[in-house]
Design a protein around this motif. Sequence first.
Motif, PDB file in Angstrom:
ATOM      1  N   PRO A  99      13.484  13.979  -3.793  1.00  0.00           N
ATOM      2  CA  PRO A  99      12.053  14.061  -3.502  1.00  0.00           C
ATOM      3  C   PRO A  99      11.736  13.811  -2.036  1.00  0.00           C
ATOM      4  CG  PRO A  99      12.565  11.939  -4.482  1.00  0.00           C
ATOM      5  CD  PRO A  99      13.842  12.732  -4.494  1.00  0.00           C
ATOM      6  N   LEU A 100      10.612  14.347  -1.596  1.00  0.00           N
ATOM      7  CA  LEU A 100      10.054  14.076  -0.273  1.00  0.00           C
ATOM      8  C   LEU A 100       8.773  13.295  -0.513  1.00  0.00           C
ATOM      9  CD1 LEU A 100      11.377  17.165  -0.303  1.00  0.00           C
ATOM     10  CD2 LEU A 100      10.850  16.961   2.120  1.00  0.00           C
ATOM     11  N   ILE A 101       8.744  12.047  -0.047  1.00  0.00           N
ATOM     12  CA  ILE A 101       7.735  11.095  -0.507  1.00  0.00           C
ATOM     13  C   ILE A 101       6.769  10.693   0.607  1.00  0.00           C
ATOM     14  CG2 ILE A 101       7.392   8.761  -1.440  1.00  0.00           C
ATOM     15  CD1 ILE A 101      10.067   9.091  -2.887  1.00  0.00           C
ATOM     16  N   ILE A 102       5.490  10.678   0.236  1.00  0.00           N
ATOM     17  CA  ILE A 102       4.442  10.051   1.033  1.00  0.00           C
ATOM     18  C   ILE A 102       4.102   8.739   0.325  1.00  0.00           C
ATOM     19  CG2 ILE A 102       2.029  10.211   1.780  1.00  0.00           C
ATOM     20  CD1 ILE A 102       2.407  13.279   1.772  1.00  0.00           C
ATOM     21  N   TRP A 103       4.009   7.644   1.089  1.00  0.00           N
ATOM     22  CA  TRP A 103       3.732   6.338   0.496  1.00  0.00           C
ATOM     23  C   TRP A 103       2.285   5.941   0.753  1.00  0.00           C
ATOM     24  CZ3 TRP A 103       7.794   4.541  -2.271  1.00  0.00           C
ATOM     25  CH2 TRP A 103       9.061   5.013  -1.941  1.00  0.00           C
ATOM     26  N   ALA A 104       1.568   5.625  -0.313  1.00  0.00           N
ATOM     27  CA  ALA A 104       0.209   5.109  -0.192  1.00  0.00           C
ATOM     28  C   ALA A 104       0.247   3.604  -0.434  1.00  0.00           C
ATOM     29  CB  ALA A 104      -0.715   5.786  -1.194  1.00  0.00           C
ATOM     30  N   VAL A 105       0.013   2.826   0.617  1.00  0.00           N
ATOM     31  CA  VAL A 105       0.045   1.365   0.551  1.00  0.00           C
ATOM     32  C   VAL A 105      -1.404   0.891   0.500  1.00  0.00           C
ATOM     33  CG1 VAL A 105       0.786  -0.752   1.696  1.00  0.00           C
ATOM     34  CG2 VAL A 105       2.202   1.318   1.840  1.00  0.00           C
ATOM     35  N   ARG A 106      -1.810   0.345  -0.633  1.00  0.00           N
ATOM     36  CA  ARG A 106      -3.207   0.010  -0.866  1.00  0.00           C
ATOM     37  C   ARG A 106      -3.436  -1.499  -0.826  1.00  0.00           C
ATOM     38  NH1 ARG A 106      -2.587   4.555  -4.529  1.00  0.00           N
ATOM     39  NH2 ARG A 106      -4.065   6.199  -3.975  1.00  0.00           N
ATOM     40  N   GLY A 107      -4.469  -1.898  -0.089  1.00  0.00           N
ATOM     41  CA  GLY A 107      -4.832  -3.307   0.018  1.00  0.00           C
ATOM     42  C   GLY A 107      -6.332  -3.465   0.154  1.00  0.00           C
ATOM     43  N   PRO A 108      -6.783  -4.704   0.355  1.00  0.00           N
ATOM     44  CA  PRO A 108      -8.228  -4.969   0.443  1.00  0.00           C
ATOM     45  C   PRO A 108      -8.918  -4.224   1.571  1.00  0.00           C
ATOM     46  CG  PRO A 108      -7.003  -7.010   0.139  1.00  0.00           C
ATOM     47  CD  PRO A 108      -5.984  -5.943   0.399  1.00  0.00           C
ATOM     48  N   GLU A 109      -8.193  -3.883   2.626  1.00  0.00           N
ATOM     49  CA  GLU A 109      -8.807  -3.215   3.773  1.00  0.00           C
ATOM     50  C   GLU A 109      -8.653  -1.697   3.724  1.00  0.00           C
ATOM     51  OE1 GLU A 109      -7.290  -5.002   7.307  1.00  0.00           O
ATOM     52  OE2 GLU A 109      -8.004  -7.011   6.797  1.00  0.00           O
ATOM     53  N   GLY A 110      -8.188  -1.178   2.594  1.00  0.00           N
ATOM     54  CA  GLY A 110      -8.029   0.266   2.474  1.00  0.00           C
ATOM     55  C   GLY A 110      -6.583   0.680   2.313  1.00  0.00           C
ATOM     56  N   THR A 111      -6.337   1.957   2.522  1.00  0.00           N
ATOM     57  CA  THR A 111      -5.015   2.546   2.309  1.00  0.00           C
ATOM     58  C   THR A 111      -4.339   2.830   3.638  1.00  0.00           C
ATOM     59  OG1 THR A 111      -5.705   3.563   0.222  1.00  0.00           O
ATOM     60  CG2 THR A 111      -3.769   4.493   1.307  1.00  0.00           C
ATOM     61  N   VAL A 112      -3.083   2.394   3.739  1.00  0.00           N
ATOM     62  CA  VAL A 112      -2.216   2.751   4.863  1.00  0.00           C
ATOM     63  C   VAL A 112      -1.207   3.775   4.338  1.00  0.00           C
ATOM     64  CG1 VAL A 112      -0.469   1.926   6.493  1.00  0.00           C
ATOM     65  CG2 VAL A 112      -2.490   0.517   5.991  1.00  0.00           C
ATOM     66  N   ILE A 113      -1.020   4.852   5.078  1.00  0.00           N
ATOM     67  CA  ILE A 113      -0.054   5.879   4.701  1.00  0.00           C
ATOM     68  C   ILE A 113       1.225   5.669   5.490  1.00  0.00           C
ATOM     69  CG2 ILE A 113       0.463   8.353   4.803  1.00  0.00           C
ATOM     70  CD1 ILE A 113      -1.479   7.645   2.588  1.00  0.00           C
ATOM     71  N   VAL A 114       2.350   5.712   4.792  1.00  0.00           N
ATOM     72  CA  VAL A 114       3.659   5.655   5.440  1.00  0.00           C
ATOM     73  C   VAL A 114       4.339   7.001   5.213  1.00  0.00           C
ATOM     74  CG1 VAL A 114       5.886   4.497   5.574  1.00  0.00           C
ATOM     75  CG2 VAL A 114       3.814   3.169   5.076  1.00  0.00           C
ATOM     76  N   ASP A 115       4.510   7.729   6.279  1.00  0.00           N
ATOM     77  CA  ASP A 115       5.024   9.102   6.327  1.00  0.00           C
ATOM     78  C   ASP A 115       4.020  10.079   5.729  1.00  0.00           C
ATOM     79  OD1 ASP A 115       7.278   8.492   7.746  1.00  0.00           O
ATOM     80  OD2 ASP A 115       8.591   8.392   6.004  1.00  0.00           O
ATOM     81  N   SER A 116       3.905  11.231   6.379  1.00  0.00           N
ATOM     82  CA  SER A 116       2.869  12.197   6.017  1.00  0.00           C
ATOM     83  C   SER A 116       3.435  13.465   5.407  1.00  0.00           C
ATOM     84  CB  SER A 116       2.015  12.527   7.254  1.00  0.00           C
ATOM     85  OG  SER A 116       2.834  12.918   8.343  1.00  0.00           O
ATOM     86  N   GLY A 117       4.744  13.476   5.139  1.00  0.00           N
ATOM     87  CA  GLY A 117       5.331  14.538   4.342  1.00  0.00           C
ATOM     88  C   GLY A 117       5.692  15.800   5.091  1.00  0.00           C
ATOM     89  N   PRO A 118       6.248  16.771   4.346  1.00  0.00           N
ATOM     90  CA  PRO A 118       6.700  18.038   4.930  1.00  0.00           C
ATOM     91  C   PRO A 118       5.597  19.092   4.879  1.00  0.00           C
ATOM     92  CG  PRO A 118       7.318  17.967   2.635  1.00  0.00           C
ATOM     93  CD  PRO A 118       6.582  16.665   2.918  1.00  0.00           C
ATOM     94  N   PRO A 119       5.816  20.233   5.512  1.00  0.00           N
ATOM     95  CA  PRO A 119       4.890  21.353   5.332  1.00  0.00           C
ATOM     96  C   PRO A 119       5.164  21.996   3.978  1.00  0.00           C
ATOM     97  CG  PRO A 119       6.719  22.040   6.707  1.00  0.00           C
ATOM     98  CD  PRO A 119       6.922  20.573   6.419  1.00  0.00           C
ATOM     99  N   LEU A 120       4.118  22.272   3.218  1.00  0.00           N
ATOM    100  CA  LEU A 120       4.319  22.936   1.931  1.00  0.00           C
ATOM    101  C   LEU A 120       4.207  24.455   2.115  1.00  0.00           C
ATOM    102  CD1 LEU A 120       2.621  20.689  -0.755  1.00  0.00           C
ATOM    103  CD2 LEU A 120       4.956  20.716   0.093  1.00  0.00           C
TER     104      LEU A 120
END
Length: 246
Positions: free
Chosen positions: A34-55
């Motif tokens: 898999p090619l994964i985008i990570w959504a890290v969610r906390g009280p201050e909102g969502t932080v994205i770790v890696d933005s993935g490949p072109p589809l």
Amino acid sequence: MYYTIQPICAGMYHQFEQSRFTFDCNHGVKIDAPLIIWAVRGPEGTVIVDSGPPLSSEHALKHHIRMDSEYASIAEALEKNDVNPEEVKKVVITHLHWDHCYNLELFPNAVIYSQRKEMQYAIAPLRMHQITYETNMREVVPAWAKHVSRFEILDGDCRLQEGLEIYTLPGHTKGLQGVCVNTRKGRILLGSDAFPMFENYEKSLAPGIHINLEDCFASIQKARRVSDMVLPAHDTRVLDQRIYGD
């Protein structure tokens, strides 16, 4: 402060040569990756770790490896996983290989974090690494380069915000960085291709694609020191669980 982590499968390699993930092991073994985008969610909102490949199958077939996705676009992948990209304020790019740093235009209000060493090498990599950075390719501008005005350039380990820490994990690339997330289940490290599969971490195996073997092993040991658990970048076992850390 506690966070949860959601892996979003942006795409999938099929019949992928596993030895490209596990150095000098598993030759001839074909896997789904898999090619994964990570959504890290906390009280201050969502932080994205890696933005993935072109589809774009045309792009992948022309320059890289065949992949497919259940989504028509990364925008759809984010929407169907309850991520509003316009509300995202921080995007951490673990390294600048093409399959980790496309789609940054979807996050117009985000600051983008990358290591200085990674950016310097991405501009002028060795010839064998040019295609993974999409550098010096005719009619192709590296995806990240279009958004460099929004980059915050880092030099080493740092605190991103309360409960989120960035650690350098070189070896696969010169400036790879991971994000250590404080959760109710402990400190979980998103270490990207420092360990593309659980096997890399469990058996201390370097990734098959690397720039420095000594750094690879040192980064695995560093991961053991700073975290309670790791989540790899390209292992289908990650997708067995929808949310981590809750």
